[in-house]
Design an enzyme around this catalytic site. Structure first.
Site, PDB file in Angstrom:
ATOM      1  N   THR A 201      -6.725 -19.251 -45.586  1.00 27.08           N
ATOM      2  CA  THR A 201      -6.464 -17.990 -44.909  1.00 27.08           C
ATOM      3  C   THR A 201      -5.071 -17.523 -45.245  1.00 27.08           C
ATOM      4  OG1 THR A 201      -5.796 -17.087 -42.774  1.00 27.08           O
ATOM      5  CG2 THR A 201      -6.242 -19.431 -42.831  1.00 27.08           C
TER       6      THR A 201
ATOM      7  N   ASP B 140      -3.705 -15.133 -44.034  1.00 30.19           N
ATOM      8  CA  ASP B 140      -3.062 -14.702 -42.779  1.00 30.19           C
ATOM      9  C   ASP B 140      -2.360 -15.860 -42.060  1.00 30.19           C
ATOM     10  OD1 ASP B 140      -4.300 -12.342 -43.396  1.00 30.19           O
ATOM     11  OD2 ASP B 140      -5.668 -12.310 -41.694  1.00 30.19           O
TER      12      ASP B 140
ATOM     13  N   GLY C  91      -2.918  -9.409 -42.160  1.00 30.04           N
ATOM     14  CA  GLY C  91      -2.737 -10.055 -40.864  1.00 30.04           C
ATOM     15  C   GLY C  91      -3.632  -9.375 -39.865  1.00 30.04           C
TER      16      GLY C  91
ATOM     17  N   ILE D 267      -1.565  -8.514 -53.558  1.00 25.78           N
ATOM     18  CA  ILE D 267      -1.026  -9.789 -53.073  1.00 25.78           C
ATOM     19  C   ILE D 267      -2.113 -10.862 -53.080  1.00 25.78           C
ATOM     20  CG2 ILE D 267      -0.199 -10.948 -50.960  1.00 25.78           C
ATOM     21  CD1 ILE D 267       1.463  -8.430 -50.386  1.00 25.78           C
TER      22      ILE D 267
HETATM   23  O1  LIG Z   1     -11.408  -6.250 -47.858  1.00 22.78           O
HETATM   24  P1  LIG Z   1     -11.897  -7.534 -47.322  1.00 22.78           P
HETATM   25  O2  LIG Z   1     -12.434  -8.446 -48.343  1.00 22.78           O
HETATM   26  O3  LIG Z   1     -12.811  -7.370 -46.168  1.00 22.78           O
HETATM   27  O4  LIG Z   1     -10.638  -8.317 -46.787  1.00 22.78           O
HETATM   28  C1  LIG Z   1      -9.744  -7.823 -45.851  1.00 22.78           C
HETATM   29  C2  LIG Z   1      -9.275  -8.945 -44.981  1.00 22.78           C
HETATM   30  O5  LIG Z   1      -9.043 -10.101 -45.683  1.00 22.78           O
HETATM   31  C3  LIG Z   1      -7.938 -10.793 -45.137  1.00 22.78           C
HETATM   32  O6  LIG Z   1      -7.029 -10.963 -46.176  1.00 22.78           O
HETATM   33  C4  LIG Z   1      -8.330 -12.103 -44.538  1.00 22.78           C
HETATM   34  O7  LIG Z   1      -9.507 -12.531 -45.078  1.00 22.78           O
HETATM   35  P2  LIG Z   1     -10.205 -13.861 -44.610  1.00 22.78           P
HETATM   36  O8  LIG Z   1     -10.572 -13.744 -43.167  1.00 22.78           O
HETATM   37  O9  LIG Z   1     -11.356 -13.991 -45.494  1.00 22.78           O
HETATM   38  O10 LIG Z   1      -9.198 -14.947 -44.842  1.00 22.78           O
HETATM   39  C5  LIG Z   1      -7.397  -9.959 -44.025  1.00 22.78           C
HETATM   40  O11 LIG Z   1      -6.030  -9.986 -44.010  1.00 22.78           O
HETATM   41  C6  LIG Z   1      -8.031  -8.622 -44.297  1.00 22.78           C
HETATM   42  O12 LIG Z   1      -8.342  -7.963 -43.111  1.00 22.78           O
END
Ligand SMILES: O=P(O)(O)OC[C@H]1O[C@](O)(COP(=O)(O)O)[C@@H](O)[C@@H]1O
Ligand SMILES: Nc1ncnc2c1ncn2[C@@H]1O[C@H](COP(=O)(O)OP(=O)(O)O)[C@@H](O)[C@H]1O
Ligand SMILES: [Mg+2]
Length: 531
Positions: free
Chosen positions: A301, A303, A347, A456
């Site tokens: 994660t 985050d 986040g 990122i």
């Molecule tokens: O565009 P996607 O793939 O839905 O991802 C956005 C989300 O992914 C994240 O990077 C976190 O993803 P995960 O829960 O998969 O670790 C968040 O910060 C963000 O809200």
């Protein structure tokens, strides 16, 4: 400034409930803001109780034996499931993980399993790591995490990770699979690589990747990807996941059907809270069906929102990479007449990336995180402070976590394929409100908004994350061979540990607004309270 007020804690709890609702995670009871005193009378408290808050609610602190009862309960909760729980007669063999006898590569085990009697680099099953290392002498100490109202010192031990002397799988009988789920995160390839390399050192020949997350278990078009040291040799040199990722996917029973059909008896699952909920469900279903399968998670994660761990892989890289966006926002703002730079960082419910990136850059005037509420308007609002910054400094830079200030945006009720709520864009909102506010005030401003999220996330891991990934990946394999299942690997106080999955996913790890780190961030930005 920055103390734990009711107003400050409310959105944290809301985020927590929201997360559980969206992931269908069950938790015994909601955390309470009211704490029982020794005479049983509830009182308001500023103390942050231990992460396992809800487990403490039913403790009778007037019982002189409460501490040992708590420790027994803790020991039970943090016990890591083992193959012998279901198969008491399972017979271990001496470990084939022995670094002195790897050359030449073992071709067969006809002559018995290789071992090195002289080598004593194993972890004893009874080795433990201390989870909490600070002795808080008072519940009012900054960041105090207390179990009881007096903040009594209670040792909490968790299981140490690493290779064991005895293993419960014969390498030639292992078929190991790796799956990566959820969003991308720097370091996924590094972990995959280390898992494959370590499996080979144990002597495993059948190693496969499940393509595109859990979806790879149901989609017949998606074939298993054979993996070997040769295949993964250079994969860590680029970001993303060699195997692909996805959200959503098949039911747990369908996934276990596939494991059975394909003869997979070791499953390594790389993902966040949702993925780990799935991994734990797979582990439970395997036990129900009496399958000798080890399911081991590696928390992914960006985050950094997994409980109990120092940090998760990819987080360091994200903070480092965010510097480029912040620096650009600063240069743009600083070079413009009345420039305002806004950077949105990842986040969802925790602002760790925003907080650390702000602190690290030294270029942020306002850092906004989901755990701390703020207002846009009014004498204590963001806009008023921005005006002050423009008047005094001539420019300003804002760093906002994506999950911050969601109460200010219109709710869409939209969810992604995994059931996560899709957020409104707080960065765009701040940009628009800033433009409007200054226009109405007759003050010219030049607002620049940067959203580097996917740039990122797609990066390759930096050196420090590379090391973290290596150790986590290797330990995941050691855990599986040692016969553990339903566990995940992590780092606690710089030591590597195995934790039972339910304990780390009961809710997302949040920044404590009363913590030293958040106060350090506020000291650095110089921002006031925005409520
Ligand atoms: O565009 P996607 O793939 O839905 O991802 C956005 C989300 O992914 C994240 O990077 C976190 O993803 P995960 O829960 O998969 O670790 C968040 O910060 C963000 O809200
Ligand atoms: N409560 C759950 N039980 C079983 N599987 C889940 C659960 N929540 C999510 N998943 C599955 O885990 C995978 C990843 O979940 P997601 O929330 O997208 O990412 P992350 O694991 O990073 O939090 C998805 O395939 C999703 O279907
Ligand atoms: Mg998630």
């Amino acid at each position: 400034m920055g103390t734990l007020s009711h107003a400050a804690i409310a959105p944290r709890l809301a985020a927590l409930h929201h997360h559980r609702a969206s992931h269908g995670l069950s938790h015994p009871s909601s955390p309470s803001l009211r704490l029982p005193t020794s005479n049983g009378v509830a009182k308001k408290s500023r103390v942050v109780f231990a992460q396992s808050k809800s487990h403490n609610q039913h403790i009778d602190f007037s019982d002189p034996d409460w501490k040992s009862k708590f420790q027994r309960d803790f020991e039970r909760r943090f016990n890591i499931p083992h193959i012998t729980d279901v198969f008491p007669d399972a017979v271990p063999i001496p470990s084939t993980f022995c670094l002195r006898m790897r050359t030449p590569v073992i071709e067969d085990f006809a002559g018995g399993y290789p071992s090195d009697e002289e080598w004593h680099g194993y972890i004893n099953n009874n080795d433990r790591v201390l989870l909490k290392t600070i002795y808080y002498s008072s519940p009012t100490s900054a960041g105090a995490e207390c179990i009881d109202p007096n903040c009594t010192w209670v040792e909490q031990w968790v299981h140490r990770a690493g290779p064991r002397e005895k293993i419960y799988f014969k390498p030639e009988e292992v078929k190991a699979a790796i799956v990566t789920c959820g969003g991308l995160c720097p370091g996924l390839n590094d972990v995959i690589r280390q898992i494959v390399i370590t499996l080979e050192i144990y002597g495993v020949k059948k190693i496969v990747g499940i393509p595109y997350g859990y979806r790879g278990f149901s989609d017949k078009e998606l074939a298993e990807m054979p993996l070997s040291r040769k295949v993964v040799q250079n994969v860590h040199l680029s970001g993303g996941s060699l195997l692909g990722v996805s959200r959503g996917g098949p039911s747990v029973s369908e996934m276990v059907d596939r494991l059975e059909e394909r003869g997979i008896n070791m499953l390594f699952v790389l993902g966040g809270n949702g993925t780990h909920a799935g991994a734990d469900a797979i582990h439970t279903e395997c036990r129900k069906r009496r399958l000798r399968v080890a399911v081991v998670g590696v928390p992914k994660t960006i985050d950094n929102d997994i409980l109990l761990m120092d940090k998760t892989f990819g987080f360091d890289t994200a903070v480092e990479e965010a510097q480029r966006a912040i620096s650009s926002a600063y240069i743009e703002a600083h070079s413009a007449y009345h420039g305002v730079g806004i950077v949105k960082l990842m986040g969802r419910s925790s602002g760790f990336i925003a907080m650390h990136a702000s602190l690290s850059s030294g270029q942020i005037d306002i850092c906004l995180i989901p755990e701390v509420p703020f207002q846009m308007h009014g004498p204590h609002g963001i806009l008023h402070h921005l005006k002050y910054l423009i008047q005094t400094k001539g420019s300003a830079v804002v760093c906002v976590a994506e999950g911050a200030g969601q109460n200010l945006l219109q709710k869409t009720n939209a969810t992604d394929a995994s059931g996560n709520v899709v957020f409104g864009d707080i960065g765009v909102h701040i940009q628009q409100e800033t433009k409007k506010y200054f226009k109405e005030a007759g003050v010219p401003v030049d607002v620049k908004y940067i959203d580097p999220t996917y740039m990122i996330r797609a990066c390759r891991a930096n050196a420090s994350d590379g090391i973290l990934c290596a150790v986590l990946g290797q330990n995941a394999v050691h855990g599986a061979f040692a016969g553990y299942s339903g566990i995940t690997v992590g780092t606690c106080n710089t030591h590597y540990v195995y934790l039972p999955i339910p304990e780390v996913i009961s809710h997302p790890r949040l920044i404590d607004p009363n913590s030293r780190m958040w106060h350090r961030c506020l000291t650095s930005t110089g921002q006031p309270d925005f409520v």
